[in-house]
Scaffold this active site. Structure first.
Site, PDB file in Angstrom:
ATOM      1  N   ILE A 162       0.839  -1.209   0.000  1.00  0.00           N
ATOM      2  CA  ILE A 162       0.000   0.000   0.000  1.00  0.00           C
ATOM      3  C   ILE A 162       0.873   1.258   0.000  1.00  0.00           C
ATOM      4  O   ILE A 162       0.593   2.224  -0.713  1.00  0.00           O
ATOM      5  CB  ILE A 162      -0.978  -0.007   1.198  1.00  0.00           C
ATOM      6  CG1 ILE A 162      -1.896  -1.237   1.127  1.00  0.00           C
ATOM      7  CG2 ILE A 162      -1.813   1.270   1.222  1.00  0.00           C
ATOM      8  CD1 ILE A 162      -2.736  -1.472   2.377  1.00  0.00           C
ATOM      9  N   ILE A 199      -3.209   5.561   7.921  1.00  0.00           N
ATOM     10  CA  ILE A 199      -4.132   4.648   7.235  1.00  0.00           C
ATOM     11  C   ILE A 199      -3.752   3.204   7.591  1.00  0.00           C
ATOM     12  O   ILE A 199      -4.338   2.246   7.104  1.00  0.00           O
ATOM     13  CB  ILE A 199      -4.093   4.908   5.690  1.00  0.00           C
ATOM     14  CG1 ILE A 199      -5.242   4.256   4.940  1.00  0.00           C
ATOM     15  CG2 ILE A 199      -2.767   4.513   5.097  1.00  0.00           C
ATOM     16  CD1 ILE A 199      -6.463   5.076   4.804  1.00  0.00           C
ATOM     17  N   HIS A 243     -12.394   4.063   9.760  1.00  0.00           N
ATOM     18  CA  HIS A 243     -11.708   2.876   9.214  1.00  0.00           C
ATOM     19  C   HIS A 243     -12.376   2.411   7.910  1.00  0.00           C
ATOM     20  O   HIS A 243     -12.928   1.306   7.839  1.00  0.00           O
ATOM     21  CB  HIS A 243     -11.684   1.737  10.252  1.00  0.00           C
ATOM     22  CG  HIS A 243     -10.626   0.705   9.953  1.00  0.00           C
ATOM     23  ND1 HIS A 243      -9.957   0.006  10.930  1.00  0.00           N
ATOM     24  CD2 HIS A 243     -10.128   0.231   8.778  1.00  0.00           C
ATOM     25  CE1 HIS A 243      -9.103  -0.843  10.379  1.00  0.00           C
ATOM     26  NE2 HIS A 243      -9.190  -0.725   9.061  1.00  0.00           N
ATOM     27  N   GLU A 268     -10.764   1.042  18.386  1.00  0.00           N
ATOM     28  CA  GLU A 268     -11.943   1.254  17.534  1.00  0.00           C
ATOM     29  C   GLU A 268     -13.156   0.510  18.075  1.00  0.00           C
ATOM     30  O   GLU A 268     -12.995  -0.594  18.601  1.00  0.00           O
ATOM     31  CB  GLU A 268     -11.615   0.779  16.109  1.00  0.00           C
ATOM     32  CG  GLU A 268     -10.515   1.632  15.487  1.00  0.00           C
ATOM     33  CD  GLU A 268     -10.050   1.105  14.137  1.00  0.00           C
ATOM     34  OE1 GLU A 268     -10.608   0.112  13.640  1.00  0.00           O
ATOM     35  OE2 GLU A 268      -9.114   1.694  13.596  1.00  0.00           O
ATOM     36  N   ARG A 286      -2.482   1.283  11.190  1.00  0.00           N
ATOM     37  CA  ARG A 286      -3.151   0.801  12.401  1.00  0.00           C
ATOM     38  C   ARG A 286      -3.038   1.855  13.501  1.00  0.00           C
ATOM     39  O   ARG A 286      -1.973   2.475  13.674  1.00  0.00           O
ATOM     40  CB  ARG A 286      -2.503  -0.494  12.917  1.00  0.00           C
ATOM     41  CG  ARG A 286      -2.945  -1.755  12.196  1.00  0.00           C
ATOM     42  CD  ARG A 286      -4.404  -2.128  12.497  1.00  0.00           C
ATOM     43  NE  ARG A 286      -4.825  -3.318  11.806  1.00  0.00           N
ATOM     44  CZ  ARG A 286      -5.416  -3.347  10.597  1.00  0.00           C
ATOM     45  NH1 ARG A 286      -5.662  -2.245   9.948  1.00  0.00           N
ATOM     46  NH2 ARG A 286      -5.791  -4.488  10.058  1.00  0.00           N
TER      47      ARG A 286
HETATM   48  P1  NAP Z   1       2.965  -4.886   3.574  1.00  0.00           P
HETATM   49  O1  NAP Z   1       3.114  -4.992   2.092  1.00  0.00           O
HETATM   50  O2  NAP Z   1       3.361  -6.044   4.427  1.00  0.00           O
HETATM   51  O3  NAP Z   1       3.761  -3.584   4.041  1.00  0.00           O
HETATM   52  C1  NAP Z   1       4.069  -3.312   5.356  1.00  0.00           C
HETATM   53  C2  NAP Z   1       5.362  -2.503   5.363  1.00  0.00           C
HETATM   54  O4  NAP Z   1       5.620  -2.079   6.697  1.00  0.00           O
HETATM   55  C3  NAP Z   1       6.543  -3.325   4.904  1.00  0.00           C
HETATM   56  O5  NAP Z   1       7.220  -2.624   3.898  1.00  0.00           O
HETATM   57  C4  NAP Z   1       7.410  -3.488   6.141  1.00  0.00           C
HETATM   58  O6  NAP Z   1       8.796  -3.447   5.801  1.00  0.00           O
HETATM   59  C5  NAP Z   1       6.998  -2.276   6.997  1.00  0.00           C
HETATM   60  N1  NAP Z   1       7.143  -2.572   8.424  1.00  0.00           N
HETATM   61  C6  NAP Z   1       6.643  -3.622   9.111  1.00  0.00           C
HETATM   62  N2  NAP Z   1       7.010  -3.572  10.407  1.00  0.00           N
HETATM   63  C7  NAP Z   1       7.779  -2.462  10.521  1.00  0.00           C
HETATM   64  C8  NAP Z   1       8.486  -1.875  11.613  1.00  0.00           C
HETATM   65  N3  NAP Z   1       8.475  -2.417  12.829  1.00  0.00           N
HETATM   66  N4  NAP Z   1       9.171  -0.738  11.389  1.00  0.00           N
HETATM   67  C9  NAP Z   1       9.207  -0.178  10.144  1.00  0.00           C
HETATM   68  N5  NAP Z   1       8.564  -0.684   9.072  1.00  0.00           N
HETATM   69  C10 NAP Z   1       7.866  -1.818   9.259  1.00  0.00           C
HETATM   70  O7  NAP Z   1       1.463  -4.582   3.953  1.00  0.00           O
HETATM   71  P2  NAP Z   1       0.379  -3.743   3.135  1.00  0.00           P
HETATM   72  O8  NAP Z   1      -0.418  -4.631   2.295  1.00  0.00           O
HETATM   73  O9  NAP Z   1       1.053  -2.555   2.520  1.00  0.00           O
HETATM   74  O10 NAP Z   1      -0.532  -3.252   4.385  1.00  0.00           O
HETATM   75  C11 NAP Z   1       0.035  -2.441   5.391  1.00  0.00           C
HETATM   76  C12 NAP Z   1      -0.903  -2.250   6.559  1.00  0.00           C
HETATM   77  O11 NAP Z   1      -1.950  -1.355   6.207  1.00  0.00           O
HETATM   78  C13 NAP Z   1      -1.660  -3.504   7.035  1.00  0.00           C
HETATM   79  O12 NAP Z   1      -0.854  -4.315   7.866  1.00  0.00           O
HETATM   80  C14 NAP Z   1      -2.846  -2.913   7.770  1.00  0.00           C
HETATM   81  O13 NAP Z   1      -2.517  -2.720   9.139  1.00  0.00           O
HETATM   82  C15 NAP Z   1      -3.036  -1.556   7.116  1.00  0.00           C
HETATM   83  N6  NAP Z   1      -4.293  -1.487   6.349  1.00  0.00           N
HETATM   84  C16 NAP Z   1      -5.250  -0.589   6.715  1.00  0.00           C
HETATM   85  C17 NAP Z   1      -6.427  -0.502   5.990  1.00  0.00           C
HETATM   86  C18 NAP Z   1      -7.495   0.486   6.344  1.00  0.00           C
HETATM   87  O14 NAP Z   1      -8.650   0.234   6.031  1.00  0.00           O
HETATM   88  N7  NAP Z   1      -7.158   1.601   6.971  1.00  0.00           N
HETATM   89  C19 NAP Z   1      -6.656  -1.342   4.911  1.00  0.00           C
HETATM   90  C20 NAP Z   1      -5.666  -2.259   4.559  1.00  0.00           C
HETATM   91  C21 NAP Z   1      -4.469  -2.299   5.287  1.00  0.00           C
HETATM   92  P3  NAP Z   1       9.922  -4.177   6.720  1.00  0.00           P
HETATM   93  O15 NAP Z   1       9.404  -5.562   6.971  1.00  0.00           O
HETATM   94  O16 NAP Z   1      11.165  -4.086   5.887  1.00  0.00           O
HETATM   95  O17 NAP Z   1      10.031  -3.371   7.972  1.00  0.00           O
HETATM   96  C1  8YV Z   2     -10.473  -3.949   6.814  1.00  0.00           C
HETATM   97  C2  8YV Z   2      -7.964  -3.480   7.075  1.00  0.00           C
HETATM   98  O1  8YV Z   2     -11.333  -2.911   7.127  1.00  0.00           O
HETATM   99  O2  8YV Z   2      -7.177  -5.050   5.512  1.00  0.00           O
HETATM  100  C3  8YV Z   2      -6.987  -4.473   6.577  1.00  0.00           C
HETATM  101  O3  8YV Z   2      -5.970  -4.672   7.272  1.00  0.00           O
HETATM  102  O4  8YV Z   2      -7.737  -2.816   8.027  1.00  0.00           O
HETATM  103  C4  8YV Z   2      -9.235  -3.253   6.336  1.00  0.00           C
HETATM  104  O5  8YV Z   2      -9.135  -3.548   4.975  1.00  0.00           O
HETATM  105  C5  8YV Z   2     -10.438  -4.834   7.964  1.00  0.00           C
HETATM  106  O6  8YV Z   2      -9.452  -5.781   7.903  1.00  0.00           O
HETATM  107  C6  8YV Z   2     -11.790  -5.532   8.050  1.00  0.00           C
HETATM  108  O7  8YV Z   2     -11.751  -6.430   9.049  1.00  0.00           O
END
Ligand code: NAP
Ligand code: 8YV
Length: 332
Positions: free
Chosen positions: A160, A235, A284, A266, A237
């Site tokens: 993301i 966006i 969220h 939340e 956690r």
């Molecule tokens: P991803 O591809 O696994 O990316 C996570 C990134 O964070 C990685 O590049 C990782 O790199 C870095 N990271 C992990 N732990 C870290 C630490 N302790 N210090 C610094 N960097 C760190 O995951 P993604 O698909 O992009 O999703 C990311 C996050 O977005 C999810 O885990 C979720 O919590 C959140 N999210 C929120 C929503 C929403 O609705 N708001 C929706 C979807 C996802 P390194 O391992 O090299 O550190």
């Molecule tokens: C969802 C999210 O709202 O994918 C995630 O990590 O935070 C969101 O896409 C959530 O997971 C729904 O349970």
């Protein structure tokens, strides 16, 4: 029995109010077992002996796994899986899957929307129009902040984070990032520490996962490094932010504004953040479109189908990628 008939005997626990499309597919494919919430005290003897899979939005803790001795797979709905005790799952040979990639672009779109709302004050400008202030009082005041000339830092340059960065490039803004490891092949400036990143930019977007390694990583020191014109957008956690320190930084001018889609507890949002004139807040909704939630539901259920037919997951989380399905003679 055909494979489809055998699948209909596989009991899948579905805690709480789950995604409608996922529930529909589970009802047609498996033997669904609804439960009010993922609470071991609600697990009946029947569930204990029969349940082999869980499809869940919600967190699944160690006690819940222990209450289901025949549990093989937790198909988590969402890419972030900090609410599932994956260490315990790995130790008990339980596979955990998540829903990466299918939500990446939607969440990146939401991050950009939240960034612009925060900087240009668009939600309050719309309220001004709707409540008649435009007619009664005249033009909405000019926004104090602008995206022009900003330097953006991304905390969590994963799937993301990179989709957000691609959008920011089109906006003509320089991007830098912090991860634990540099991402091969990315030309954005890498900072080995979050503090170094915060010092180098004035706009910090967190897309980092929850969990012990990021707990309250965005604290008073990081906000102070971001500076008085600083804008913080989250966006990822809520647990990654010290919300009391953020509320104080917004109140005393340590930073200029914050846009938040996620919160530590939340759906409860701290009053200080609700009351602050310089916050833009969302409940969220990063991935919350019909289109994207349907794709997430399909991937969640496809993981269950693949596990109970092919005996392999589609998108295992790294911590349980080594887990192998046990052969059950005469059964899927
Ligand atoms: P991803 O591809 O696994 O990316 C996570 C990134 O964070 C990685 O590049 C990782 O790199 C870095 N990271 C992990 N732990 C870290 C630490 N302790 N210090 C610094 N960097 C760190 O995951 P993604 O698909 O992009 O999703 C990311 C996050 O977005 C999810 O885990 C979720 O919590 C959140 N999210 C929120 C929503 C929403 O609705 N708001 C929706 C979807 C996802 P390194 O391992 O090299 O550190
Ligand atoms: C969802 C999210 O709202 O994918 C995630 O990590 O935070 C969101 O896409 C959530 O997971 C729904 O349970």
């Amino acid at each position: 029995m055909t494979k489809a008939e055998q699948l209909q005997t596989v009991a899948i626990l579905v805690p709480g109010d789950f995604n409608d499309h996922a529930v529909d597919r589970i009802n047609h494919t498996f033997r669904p077992v609804p439960i009010e919430r993922a609470d071991p005290s609600l697990v009946t003897e029947e569930m204990r002996s029969k349940v082999r899979g869980i499809a869940s939005f919600a967190g699944i803790n160690a006690a819940m796994m222990d209450a289901l001795p025949n549990l093989e797979l937790i198909a988590s709905f969402g890419v972030g899986y900090d609410s599932v005790d994956v260490g315990h799952a790995a130790a008990k040979n339980i596979m955990v899957t998540n829903t990466p990639d299918v939500l990446t672009e939607e969440v990146a779109d939401t991050a950009i929307g939240l960034l612009i709302n925060t900087i240009r004050d668009l939600p309050r400008a719309e309220t001004w129009l709707r409540d008649g202030s435009w007619v009664r009082k005249g033009n909405y005041p000019l926004s104090r902040l602008t995206l022009r000339g900003r330097k953006v830092g991304i905390f969590g340059m994963g799937r993301i984070g990179q989709a957000v960065a691609r959008r920011l490039e089109a906006f003509g803004l320089p991007v830098a990032y912090h991860n634990r490891r540099r991402v091969e092949g990315l030309s954005y400036q890498y900072h080995p520490t979050l503090k170094g990143l915060a010092e180098a930019v004035d706009t910090l977007i967190s897309v980092a996962p929850g969990g012990a390694s990021t707990e309250k990583a965005v604290n008073a020191e990081i906000l102070s490094a971001l500076g008085a014109s600083g804008v913080f957008v989250n966006i990822g956690r809520g647990s990654t932010v010290d919300e009391a320190a953020l509320a104080a930084a917004l109140a005393n001018g340590t930073i200029a504004a914050a846009g938040l889609d996620v919160f530590a507890d939340e759906p409860n949002v701290p009053k200080a953040l609700l009351d602050a004139p310089n916050t833009s807040l969302l409940p969220h909704v990063g991935s919350a479109s019909d289109h994207t939630r349907r794709a997430m539901a399909d991937l969640c259920v496809d993981n269950l189908v693949s596990w109970f037919t092919e005996r392999r997951p589609l998108t295992p989380v790294p911590e349980t990628a080594h887990v192998k399905a046990k052969a059950i003679p005469g059964k899927v």
